[in-house]
Design an enzyme around this catalytic site. Structure first.
Site, PDB file in Angstrom:
ATOM      1  CG  ASP A  27      28.143  30.584  48.953  1.00 21.77           C
ATOM      2  OD1 ASP A  27      28.539  31.452  48.133  1.00 21.77           O
ATOM      3  OD2 ASP A  27      28.062  30.809  50.181  1.00 21.77           O
ATOM      4  N   GLY A  71      33.358  33.419  54.205  1.00 24.02           N
ATOM      5  CA  GLY A  71      32.355  32.584  53.562  1.00 24.02           C
ATOM      6  C   GLY A  71      32.901  31.216  53.204  1.00 24.02           C
ATOM      7  CD  GLU A  72      36.056  30.821  49.955  1.00 20.17           C
ATOM      8  OE1 GLU A  72      36.858  29.900  50.169  1.00 20.17           O
ATOM      9  OE2 GLU A  72      36.408  31.943  49.556  1.00 20.17           O
ATOM     10  N   GLY A  73      31.708  28.336  53.516  1.00 17.60           N
ATOM     11  CA  GLY A  73      31.478  27.296  54.509  1.00 17.60           C
ATOM     12  C   GLY A  73      32.369  27.379  55.721  1.00 17.60           C
TER      13      GLY A  73
END
Length: 368
Positions: free
Chosen positions: A179, A322-324
């Protein structure tokens, strides 16, 4: 358009083929490395074989990173280290190849797809292929209002399903989920606390960007207020997502369920994808059999959700961005498991004769 009935997923989702998995286990017992010598790689290879319905397993050659993006109104309360409404900057960094997930994806040769569900920016600032699925400009403030209307929630959920179908139809053989959000960990923690029956303080973490103590207290209070609004709708998963989730989390839930319907394995990233997975598990109990947890992000809410789903992270390197990124870091491990399961030779049986060999004292046919 027919009405969305989440109960349909219970019948549509089947577990990976247990018989194929047993065949893969039997084949593994015949491979040259001793049993247990490859540790969890064996488990991953057998899981992939069951998912693919094939022994030996095919190598993972067409993975894709899919990132759902959105801003959350709760960020207006100062619950994040990032400014409210700034998720479009995260998207731009990915598109420009400057974010950690973009750099790793380029290195690994994996395409990245970004889907704007609720960014708080002018759509003209981003490419049309990113913004064309947007449901609204920013999700509502979950502590005092619904994040989405029921119609917006259904649209976001169907978008997630459609993205899963598009990837399956394109031949994607493994999905890496992430996300790009501001305020997303607050919404995710609220969902997880509600579904696990946990207090706000137990699930409130520091977020991927890191927050100070005062911000942590504001975040905890926001989750507490969101929980009061979430508990009355726990029996209706779509309404729960509309109440305290947001467009990105709702799309992630639909994406995960439809990926399971299409038998496409998914690697989860951090707390946001874990929250979507926990809601999806409530919809269809067999769905988690199609997912892997890529990494431990250190978020207490993620740990709660993965424990409830019974998924153990593949990696624990303290990556909190985060962010994949964490899910993508786990991809080479999964690809290694598939390659080993596909290509390792079977060992020769003890005492097996080479072609043309004879025992001492024996003669070849035709000899006197």
């Amino acid at each position: 358009m027919s009405a969305l009935n989440l109960d349909d997923f219970v019948d549509l989702i089947e577990r990976p083929d247990g018989g194929i998995r047993r065949d893969a286990e039997e084949r593994r017992a015949r491979l040259a490395p001793p049993a247990d010598a490859l540790g969890r790689l064996d488990e991953l290879g057998e899981w992939l074989a069951a998912a693919q319905q094939r022994v030996p397993v095919r190598p993972v050659e067409r993975p894709r990173v899919v990132l759902f993006a959105g801003d959350h109104g709760i960020a207006d309360l100062g619950v994040s280290a990032r400014p409210a409404g700034s998720a479009h900057r995260l998207v731009r960094a990915v598109l420009d190849g400057e974010s950690p997930v973009a750099i790793l994806a380029r290195r690994f040769g994996v395409p990245v797809r970004v889907i704007d569900m609720a960014l708080d920016c002018d759509p003209a600032e981003l490419p049309e292929e990113v913004t064309r699925h947007r449901v609204r400009r920013g999700s509502g403030r979950l502590d005092i209002e619904d994040a989405l209307t029921h119609e917006e929630a259904e649209r976001a959920f169907r978008t997630g399903m459609a993205i899963a179908d598009e990837e399956a139809d394109a031949g994607t053989d493994l999905l890496v989920l992430g996300d790009l959000s501001v305020g997303g960990t607050t919404a995710a923690a609220t969902l997880i606390a509600a579904l696990c029956g946990t207090d706000a303080s137990v699930v409130t973490g520091r977020g991927g960007a890191g927050i100070d103590d005062l911000t942590w207290m504001r975040k905890c209070a926001a989750i507490r207020d969101g929980l009061r609004r979430a508990r009355p709708v726990l029996g209706d998963q779509l309404q729960l997502l509309a109440t305290v989730g947001g467009a990105d989390l709702t799309a992630i839930t639909g994406f995960l369920l439809q990926s399971a319907v299409r038998r496409t394995p998914v690697i989860l990233d951090g707390v946001v994808s874990a929250a979507g997975a926990l809601v999806a598990q409530r919809v269809a109990f067999r769905a988690p059999d199609w997912w892997l947890a890529g990494q431990s992000s250190g978020e207490p809410a993620q740990e709660k959700a993965l424990d409830r789903i019974a998924l153990t992270p593949l990696l624990d390197h303290g990556v909190t961005v985060g962010e994949g990124t964490g899910a993508l870091l786990a991809l080479p491990l999964v690809q290694a498991a598939a390659a080993l399961a596909a290509e390792l030779p079977e060992r020769e049986e003890a005492g097996a004769e080479e072609p043309g060999e004879t025992e001492p004292g024996e003669t070849e046919p035709g000899e006197d």
